[in-house]
Design a protein around this motif. Structure first.
Motif, PDB file in Angstrom:
ATOM      1  N   GLU A  87       0.643  10.193  -4.711  1.00  0.00           N
ATOM      2  CA  GLU A  87       1.964   9.771  -5.206  1.00  0.00           C
ATOM      3  C   GLU A  87       1.799   9.198  -6.615  1.00  0.00           C
ATOM      4  OE1 GLU A  87       4.202   6.923  -2.845  1.00  0.00           O
ATOM      5  OE2 GLU A  87       5.795   6.833  -4.343  1.00  0.00           O
ATOM      6  N   LYS A 103       8.429  10.202   4.742  1.00  0.00           N
ATOM      7  CA  LYS A 103       7.442   9.174   4.428  1.00  0.00           C
ATOM      8  C   LYS A 103       7.837   7.928   5.197  1.00  0.00           C
ATOM      9  CE  LYS A 103       5.132   8.891   0.741  1.00  0.00           C
ATOM     10  NZ  LYS A 103       4.708   8.525  -0.629  1.00  0.00           N
ATOM     11  N   ASN A 131       8.730   9.765  -7.720  1.00  0.00           N
ATOM     12  CA  ASN A 131       9.882   9.038  -7.164  1.00  0.00           C
ATOM     13  C   ASN A 131      11.155   9.381  -7.925  1.00  0.00           C
ATOM     14  OD1 ASN A 131       8.882   7.022  -5.060  1.00  0.00           O
ATOM     15  ND2 ASN A 131       7.396   6.811  -6.723  1.00  0.00           N
ATOM     16  N   GLU A 169      10.270  12.692  -4.132  1.00  0.00           N
ATOM     17  CA  GLU A 169      10.547  11.627  -3.157  1.00  0.00           C
ATOM     18  C   GLU A 169      11.943  11.065  -3.412  1.00  0.00           C
ATOM     19  OE1 GLU A 169       7.643   8.608  -2.611  1.00  0.00           O
ATOM     20  OE2 GLU A 169       5.950  10.016  -2.565  1.00  0.00           O
ATOM     21  N   ASP A 207      11.702   9.269   1.270  1.00  0.00           N
ATOM     22  CA  ASP A 207      10.880   8.075   1.044  1.00  0.00           C
ATOM     23  C   ASP A 207      11.379   6.908   1.909  1.00  0.00           C
ATOM     24  OD1 ASP A 207       8.931   6.540  -0.063  1.00  0.00           O
ATOM     25  OD2 ASP A 207       9.767   6.481  -2.087  1.00  0.00           O
TER      26      ASP A 207
HETATM   27 CA    CA Z   1       7.744   6.582  -3.160  1.00  0.00          CA
END
Ligand code: CA
Ligand code: C2E
Ligand code: CA
Length: 572
Positions: A340, A482, A399, A431, A461
């Motif tokens: 990530e 996630k 993200n 994400e 996420d």
């Molecule tokens: Ca994240």
């Protein structure tokens, strides 16, 4: 004899008439000369006269319309009026049923040349209409036209007066702010938004115990000044927020409330309101928490935030943002399956700043998208570099802030990036959080589907956080969940946590979604996850986020297997 009597009467009349006439003429003169007018009777002003013994003597037509001739004495006349302490002394109020009429009264004693009291004259000018207009004007200048509550300026004035009345009392200054109000307006229309505001105003009025001051002080914010002892969080919250929810068709709406306990009475009301509002901003994205109390640390935080905002421009120019990578590892094979991308700010004076210190500030100021695009570009450039070095299997996840869905043409921005760096979309995993779908679910789902069709892997996420509901999963077509262990750890008992994890993994399996467990700190956690079929682990147990060169070192030591190459990970 008869003639003598008649003659005597004639003589008496002849003698007295001039006297009467004189007396009458004198009084009329008093009135007419007072006005310089002869048609006293036709004046709009009310004119009443009483003689020196306070007996009624004269009224003009205008007065007659109101009092008729029932008026007998001056004291009776004076008794008719209502007194109002707020009014000027010469204002008299006539109350008839629910109606009030206002008069300006001029009272004069009538005296002859030698100063002897001969009577009283009252001249009254009605100004009811002017007063109504004036009231209307005053009302509109001090009240909010939509809710009819005090407006900001008047609330400030009234709250100051209220606290001054009883300076020994301890007060709360309370401000509220509807989260997602703008979005609500956009989705349901301004009229629906107005309705919500009116509902809150009605609630405030309904709970009014006449020992508080409140008003609408901003678009979607209300304020209240109340003695501390009379305030009950629960009552206020339940009433305002539940009213909103009941009418908002499952829209995630809440009336966030900030409370400032007035410790310093010398503080201005607007400074008190600022503090209550500051407390609200500490709630930030937390949809569970609806109430926050001000404390001094919040002010310090605000100052820090302002510092951050001033430093941000140089941060972009001087390329102070860098990316750290946190490996994602297969617990079973110990192979790295991806990483990530997490941003860090290398501040020249403050050193390495973690995202939680600046991302919320940037999200609140519309700057997050600029940062995100910057980070995505760094991730793409990194993937390009690895590809050029012969590693064309490594994928990175990035993200995407919920705000990016509104500020950016996400599809275009992301497609442009992968085209520019000539990387397959599947190498850039996206994400997103569930909160991005709070508004206009259909539109965002279409966007996600379009991205998936283009080859991107979309990950949900922070699944398991306060926002998550299993229900939304069926609507949002993500490829990977996630699941954050931090949120799980919060669950009161461990058994329950374990059950939830097992349930999420099982359900993801049914929906053919992969699960990555993040925030995994211990071997026990990793083993448990492995035992329920969740093999991919991102957490301090294996590795903390690290600079890119460290990650590259790690890649040399560990086998790399792209996530997509692993068979569907869930085994149970
Ligand atoms: Ca994240
Ligand atoms: P996130 O996306 O949930 O990222 C995971 C966070 O958990 C990272 O914090 C990571 O360092 C931390 N973490 C990983 N393993 C563990 C663990 O075992 N224990 C604990 N306690 N924490 C662990 P980080 O890097 O501080 O990032 C915090 C949040 O900031 C991220 O949460 C993400 O929401 C946001 N963020 C980071 N980079 C970006 C970015 O480029 N754009 C946007 N929009 N948000 C970002
Ligand atoms: Ca996360």
């Amino acid at each position: 004899m008869k003639y003598v009597i008649v003659l005597a009467i004639i003589v008496i009349i002849a003698l007295c008439t001039p006297w009467f006439l004189l007396k009458f003429m004198r009084r009329v003169r008093a009135v007419t000369s007072y006005y310089g007018l002869k048609a006293v009777d036709r004046l709009d002003a009310l004119i009443m006269m009483f003689d020196e013994n306070e007996k009624f003597w004269y009224m003009n037509e205008s007065a007659n319309k109101i009092f008729h001739t029932e008026m007998l004495s001056r004291s009776e006349f004076l008794d008719v009026w209502e007194k109002d302490e707020d009014e000027e002394e010469d204002v008299l109020i006539l109350k008839r049923g629910v109606e009030f009429r206002y008069f300006q009264c001029d009272e004069q004693e009538l005296r002859n040349k030698r100063g002897k009291l001969r009577g009283y004259i009252y001249i009254l000018h009605e100004f009811t209409r002017e007063r109504e207009l004036q009231e209307k004007y005053r009302h509109s200048a001090t009240h909010d036209s939509l809710t009819d509550l005090y407006n900001r300026e008047y609330f400030i004035e009234k709250a100051a007066e209220f606290m001054k009345e009883n300076p020994n009392e301890v007060y709360y200054m309370i401000c509220s702010d509807i989260k997602q109000f703008k979005a609500y307006n956009e989705v349901f229309g301004v009229e629906a938004g107005d309705k919500l505001l009116k509902m809150i105003a009605d609630e405030l009025r309904r709970n009014d115990d006449h020992n508080r001051v409140y008003g609408r002080v901003g678009d979607d914010s209300f304020a209240m000044c109340i003695p501390k002892k009379n305030f009950s969080d629960v009552a206020y919250l339940v009433k305002s927020s539940s009213v909103l929810r009941a009418r908002s068709y499952n829209f995630p709406i809440a009336n966030h409330i900030g409370i400032f306990e007035v410790t310093d009475v010398n503080l201005s009301v607007s400074a008190m309101m600022d503090r209550a509002t500051l407390a609200i901003s500490s709630i930030k994205g937390d949809i569970q928490q609806e109430i926050a109390r001000y404390d001094e640390s919040m002010r310090k935080e605000l100052l820090q935030e302002q510092e951050i905002l001033t430093d941000l421009q140089t941060a972009f120019n001087e390329k102070e943002f860098v990316i750290y990578l946190q490996p994602q590892i297969s617990h079973e094979t110990k192979a790295i399956v991806g990483a990530e991308t997490l941003v860090r700010w290398l501040h020249p004076k403050k050193g390495l700043i973690p995202p939680f210190s600046f991302i919320p500030v940037m999200e609140n100021n519309g700057l997050i998208s600029k940062l995100d695009m910057y980070v995505w570009e760094m991730a793409c450039a990194q993937i390009r570099k690895w590809t050029d070095e012969g590693r064309n299997d490594i994928s990175l996840s990035v993200n995407i802030s919920p705000k990016d869905f509104y500020y950016l043409d996400l599809y275009k921005v992301i497609m442009d990036l992968v085209r520019k760096y000539e990387i397959p979309p599947s190498r850039l995993r996206l994400e997103i959080t569930e909160s991005a779908f709070a508004i206009d679910l259909k539109k965002q789902v279409e966007l996600v589907e379009k991205l998936q069709e283009a080859g991107f892997i979309v990950e949900m996420d922070d699944f398991g956080s306060a926002y998550s509901t299993l229900n939304t999963l069926k609507d949002i077509p993500v490829d990977v969940l996630k699941m954050d262990m931090k949120f799980m750890a919060k669950a009161a008992d461990a058994d329950r946590s374990a059950n939830i994890i097992q349930m999420i993994v099982g359900m993801a399996d049914k929906l053919r979604m992969d699960v990555i467990a993040e925030g995994v700190e211990t071997k026990e956690q990793a083993d448990f996850l492995g035992s329920v079929g969740c093999d991919i682990i991102q957490g301090y147990y294996y590795a903390k986020p690290m600079p890119v060169d460290e990650f590259e070192e790690m890649l040399k030591k560990y086998e790399y297997k792209d996530m997509t190459e692993l068979e569907h990970h869930v085994t149970k």
